[in-house]
Scaffold this active site. Structure first.
Site, PDB file in Angstrom:
ATOM      1  N   HIS A 267      45.897  32.089  24.044  1.00 15.10           N
ATOM      2  CA  HIS A 267      44.589  32.668  23.673  1.00 15.10           C
ATOM      3  C   HIS A 267      44.603  33.350  22.307  1.00 15.10           C
ATOM      4  O   HIS A 267      43.725  34.163  22.021  1.00 15.10           O
ATOM      5  CB  HIS A 267      44.127  33.660  24.766  1.00 15.10           C
ATOM      6  CG  HIS A 267      43.801  32.990  26.080  1.00 15.10           C
ATOM      7  ND1 HIS A 267      43.642  33.676  27.263  1.00 15.10           N
ATOM      8  CD2 HIS A 267      43.605  31.675  26.381  1.00 15.10           C
ATOM      9  CE1 HIS A 267      43.353  32.816  28.249  1.00 15.10           C
ATOM     10  NE2 HIS A 267      43.345  31.608  27.738  1.00 15.10           N
TER      11      HIS A 267
ATOM     12  N   GLN B  54      48.855  34.530  28.010  1.00 16.83           N
ATOM     13  CA  GLN B  54      47.410  34.561  27.762  1.00 16.83           C
ATOM     14  C   GLN B  54      47.067  35.807  26.952  1.00 16.83           C
ATOM     15  O   GLN B  54      45.927  36.009  26.585  1.00 16.83           O
ATOM     16  CB  GLN B  54      46.650  34.634  29.091  1.00 16.83           C
ATOM     17  CG  GLN B  54      46.838  33.432  29.968  1.00 16.83           C
ATOM     18  CD  GLN B  54      46.360  33.732  31.390  1.00 16.83           C
ATOM     19  OE1 GLN B  54      45.191  33.563  31.704  1.00 16.83           O
ATOM     20  NE2 GLN B  54      47.254  34.178  32.252  1.00 16.83           N
TER      21      GLN B  54
ATOM     22  N   CYS C 260      34.574  30.683   1.856  1.00 20.38           N
ATOM     23  CA  CYS C 260      33.255  30.118   2.149  1.00 20.38           C
ATOM     24  C   CYS C 260      32.211  31.177   2.453  1.00 20.38           C
ATOM     25  O   CYS C 260      31.077  30.840   2.802  1.00 20.38           O
ATOM     26  CB  CYS C 260      33.351  29.135   3.324  1.00 20.38           C
ATOM     27  SG  CYS C 260      33.511  29.956   4.914  1.00 20.38           S
TER      28      CYS C 260
ATOM     29  N   PRO D  45      50.964  43.029  41.883  1.00 20.15           N
ATOM     30  CA  PRO D  45      50.765  43.920  43.039  1.00 20.15           C
ATOM     31  C   PRO D  45      49.613  43.465  43.938  1.00 20.15           C
ATOM     32  O   PRO D  45      49.547  43.853  45.098  1.00 20.15           O
ATOM     33  CB  PRO D  45      50.459  45.294  42.414  1.00 20.15           C
ATOM     34  CG  PRO D  45      50.294  45.085  40.961  1.00 20.15           C
ATOM     35  CD  PRO D  45      50.731  43.698  40.607  1.00 20.15           C
TER      36      PRO D  45
ATOM     37  N   ASP E 226      48.027  40.575  22.684  1.00 26.08           N
ATOM     38  CA  ASP E 226      48.461  41.896  22.206  1.00 26.08           C
ATOM     39  C   ASP E 226      49.764  41.896  21.421  1.00 26.08           C
ATOM     40  O   ASP E 226      50.131  42.920  20.823  1.00 26.08           O
ATOM     41  CB  ASP E 226      48.547  42.889  23.380  1.00 26.08           C
ATOM     42  CG  ASP E 226      49.494  42.432  24.510  1.00 26.08           C
ATOM     43  OD1 ASP E 226      50.429  41.661  24.234  1.00 26.08           O
ATOM     44  OD2 ASP E 226      49.275  42.872  25.663  1.00 26.08           O
TER      45      ASP E 226
ATOM     46  N   CYS F 253      34.685  35.762   4.461  1.00 27.89           N
ATOM     47  CA  CYS F 253      35.752  34.860   4.029  1.00 27.89           C
ATOM     48  C   CYS F 253      35.725  34.711   2.511  1.00 27.89           C
ATOM     49  O   CYS F 253      34.659  34.542   1.919  1.00 27.89           O
ATOM     50  CB  CYS F 253      35.536  33.508   4.703  1.00 27.89           C
ATOM     51  SG  CYS F 253      36.656  32.208   4.179  1.00 27.89           S
TER      52      CYS F 253
ATOM     53  N   THR G 252      48.802  37.921  36.169  1.00 29.08           N
ATOM     54  CA  THR G 252      47.564  37.206  35.842  1.00 29.08           C
ATOM     55  C   THR G 252      46.736  36.992  37.100  1.00 29.08           C
ATOM     56  O   THR G 252      47.287  36.702  38.169  1.00 29.08           O
ATOM     57  CB  THR G 252      47.817  35.879  35.090  1.00 29.08           C
ATOM     58  OG1 THR G 252      46.564  35.213  34.917  1.00 29.08           O
ATOM     59  CG2 THR G 252      48.791  34.956  35.813  1.00 29.08           C
TER      60      THR G 252
HETATM   61  P1  OAD Z   1      43.139  39.953  34.460  1.00 27.02           P
HETATM   62  O1  OAD Z   1      42.651  41.293  34.021  1.00 27.02           O
HETATM   63  O2  OAD Z   1      42.177  38.964  34.990  1.00 27.02           O
HETATM   64  O3  OAD Z   1      44.243  40.140  35.609  1.00 27.02           O
HETATM   65  C1  OAD Z   1      45.304  41.028  35.492  1.00 27.02           C
HETATM   66  C2  OAD Z   1      46.201  40.834  36.704  1.00 27.02           C
HETATM   67  O4  OAD Z   1      47.327  41.675  36.540  1.00 27.02           O
HETATM   68  C3  OAD Z   1      45.557  41.218  38.048  1.00 27.02           C
HETATM   69  O5  OAD Z   1      45.762  40.176  38.981  1.00 27.02           O
HETATM   70  C4  OAD Z   1      46.311  42.474  38.451  1.00 27.02           C
HETATM   71  O6  OAD Z   1      46.480  42.597  39.867  1.00 27.02           O
HETATM   72  C5  OAD Z   1      47.645  42.266  37.769  1.00 27.02           C
HETATM   73  N1  OAD Z   1      48.410  43.490  37.479  1.00 27.02           N
HETATM   74  C6  OAD Z   1      47.939  44.739  37.234  1.00 27.02           C
HETATM   75  N2  OAD Z   1      48.940  45.586  37.003  1.00 27.02           N
HETATM   76  C7  OAD Z   1      50.092  44.858  37.092  1.00 27.02           C
HETATM   77  C8  OAD Z   1      51.466  45.168  36.946  1.00 27.02           C
HETATM   78  N3  OAD Z   1      51.889  46.404  36.667  1.00 27.02           N
HETATM   79  N4  OAD Z   1      52.371  44.167  37.113  1.00 27.02           N
HETATM   80  C9  OAD Z   1      51.969  42.903  37.404  1.00 27.02           C
HETATM   81  N5  OAD Z   1      50.671  42.555  37.544  1.00 27.02           N
HETATM   82  C10 OAD Z   1      49.750  43.515  37.395  1.00 27.02           C
HETATM   83  O7  OAD Z   1      43.971  39.352  33.258  1.00 27.02           O
HETATM   84  P2  OAD Z   1      44.376  37.859  32.919  1.00 27.02           P
HETATM   85  O8  OAD Z   1      44.741  37.101  34.165  1.00 27.02           O
HETATM   86  O9  OAD Z   1      45.363  37.916  31.825  1.00 27.02           O
HETATM   87  O10 OAD Z   1      40.868  35.423  28.330  1.00 27.02           O
HETATM   88  O11 OAD Z   1      43.037  37.292  32.353  1.00 27.02           O
HETATM   89  C11 OAD Z   1      43.050  35.971  31.920  1.00 27.02           C
HETATM   90  C12 OAD Z   1      42.179  35.819  30.741  1.00 27.02           C
HETATM   91  O12 OAD Z   1      40.880  36.255  31.062  1.00 27.02           O
HETATM   92  C13 OAD Z   1      42.544  36.661  29.531  1.00 27.02           C
HETATM   93  O13 OAD Z   1      43.509  36.062  28.714  1.00 27.02           O
HETATM   94  C14 OAD Z   1      41.237  36.730  28.827  1.00 27.02           C
HETATM   95  C15 OAD Z   1      40.440  37.122  30.021  1.00 27.02           C
HETATM   96  O14 OAD Z   1      39.137  37.158  29.942  1.00 27.02           O
HETATM   97  C16 OAD Z   1      40.301  35.313  27.137  1.00 27.02           C
HETATM   98  O15 OAD Z   1      40.149  36.250  26.391  1.00 27.02           O
HETATM   99  C17 OAD Z   1      39.911  33.901  26.826  1.00 27.02           C
END
Ligand code: OAD
Length: 256
Positions: A120, A102, A155, A219, A105, A152, A193
């Protein structure tokens, strides 16, 4: 210290197809703030969920463009971490490996992962808000026109990052491939995630519906935790290298 179950080590070392879903948490140890943790400095008063929308861009394209500029600079100033590298190494050991992210970066690719399914999009790519064409000369367009965001060439629409914003549809091909891998692998990982954003958050359920064992590396517990077969409750940067070293002890020694 988090104990890694022997059963998981065996499943991984014998797996023919491993599918992995990653989120912002895998890049946390590189110094990229996750989405739902407090933003710092200049942008702390903005909520990412308010900036990452087509409405926000339509209302204030400059603000949204500058926020992405800041994120692009942040990402280019950091390095992939041991979790990104451990997944690239896992891919080299398992016959078939599907990495679904997702994250926008590009750190998986910088760690050497190929064929990453980007659900994404990617912040280094830019496209037109109106016609959707990719712009390859953004720097030049910005410098010659002085416009923020630049327009652009085809367009004259406003340029925007090639990412999926809230309320937008995910790229169908990427999503189909992600569903397919989740339902046909023999081990599924959900790493870093929060499991709050759909449809990505539905991928572990696809694996579970086929009785495929699932692993969460995080974690914190998430809404997905209760359904997972294995939970590794700790930082990905520590646990994934340990897991790879335990699953392929001889190979790890050879590469040292
Ligand atoms: P979040 O910021 O929602 O969640 C990050 C997760 O990583 C959390 O559950 C943390 O506990 C966990 N975390 C933190 N440090 C960690 C580590 N060292 N090792 C493992 N896990 C760790 O991020 P996403 O789930 O990626 O969407 O968010 C999903 C989507 O929501 C993103 O892609 C973005 C966002 O808004 C769009 O931009 C459409």
């Amino acid at each position: 210290m988090v104990a890694i179950p022997n059963e998981l080590i065996e499943l991984l070392s014998e797996a023919n197809h491993v599918a992995v879903l990653t989120g912002a948490g895998i890049s946390a140890e590189s110094g990229v703030p996750t989405f739902r943790e407090a933003q710092t400095g200049l942008w702390s008063r903005y909520d990412p969920e308010q900036l990452a929308t087509p409405e926000a861009f339509a209302n204030n394209p400059r603000l949204v463009w500058e926020w992405y500029d800041w994120r692009r600079q942040l990402v280019s100033s950091v390095e992939p971490n041991t979790a990104h590298y451990a997944l690239a190494e896992m891919a080299a050991r398992v016959p078939k490996f599907t990495l679904i992210t997702q994250n926008v970066d590009g750190l998986h690719q910088r760690a050497g992962s190929d064929g990453v399914i980007e659900l994404h999009g990617n912040i280094v790519r830019t496209k037109c808000f109106d016609c959707g064409r990719i712009a390859y000369n953004v720097q030049e367009l910005q410098e010659t026109s002085g416009q923020v965001p630049p327009r652009c060439e085809y367009c004259a629409g406003l340029l925007r990052p090639d990412v999926v914003w809230f309320g937008e549809t995910l790229p169908a091909d990427a999503l189909n491939r992600a569903y397919d891998a989740s339902r046909n692998c023999d081990l599924f990982f959900s790493i870093g995630t929060s499991g709050l954003v759909y449809p990505a958050a539905s991928l572990p359920a696809q694996a579970l519906s086929q009785n495929i064992p699932t692993v969460e590396v995080n974690p914190q517990s998430t809404p997905l935790s209760g359904a997972m077969t294995f939970i590794l409750a700790g930082p990905a940067g520590e646990l994934l290298p340990q897991l790879v070293a335990l699953a392929w002890p001889h190979s790890s020694q050879e590469t040292e």
